[in-house]
Design a protein around this motif. Sequence first.
Motif: not given
Length: 238
Positions: A219-226
């Motif tokens: 989730k954290n990597a996904e959030r950064i990409n968002q």
Amino acid sequence: MKKLSSIVCLLAILLVVLPGPLYKWQLIELSTAFTGIRYGVFAAIAGLILLVVQAGFFRKSTYWPLFAISAVLAIVAVAMPLSIMSKAKSVPPIHDISTDVVTPPEFVAIAKLRADAPNPVEYAGPETAAQQLKAYPDLTTLRFKENTKHVIRVSIDSVKSLGWELVSADIENGIIEATDTTMWFGFKDDVVIRVIAKGDGSELDIRSKSRVGKSDLGKNAERINQFIAQLNTELSQL
């Protein structure tokens, strides 16, 4: 038989779906929530077995629309946890992600909000960095031709556009801090963004860290990409 199978399937989906909101509303502990989900899977399997028996031996008395609804509920009750388990196996068991793993941005204003969090505010360390670099090699420092104040302003707009709670915006020091709350369980993950001058342009690093849990399920990597996608979109429109 049809009543029993329908009740078991309904119970299964409730045991899987409700623990998230109940934990989010602080009505149960996290361990209780996970236990509920586990029993929900067991109930779903039992419900599916009952449905098979019903279809095989009680076909004439079966009300098929209710049978279909019960089957869907049971399948969803099994599929949701299995999907989470599959996701957990596909990503490293870490919860602290940064575009700069050598000197990651530090939490300042958010530090006091994490005082009682199981995961400490400090960066998780070289072992986490090594796992991140292997799993998410594309997450690196961002470089922009725009000056720092412009990038900071647009970064704040991006944070708001993503629906995160803006905790602090220290424009002078180029530090933005925010909190994102997940929908199902209401987990709070914290974000710190650092913008510094680099020649005529600027460099931006972003770090996202979970307050609870060993693995963030990516989730954290996904959030950064968002955030990166949102920032680039807003910069291109100015």
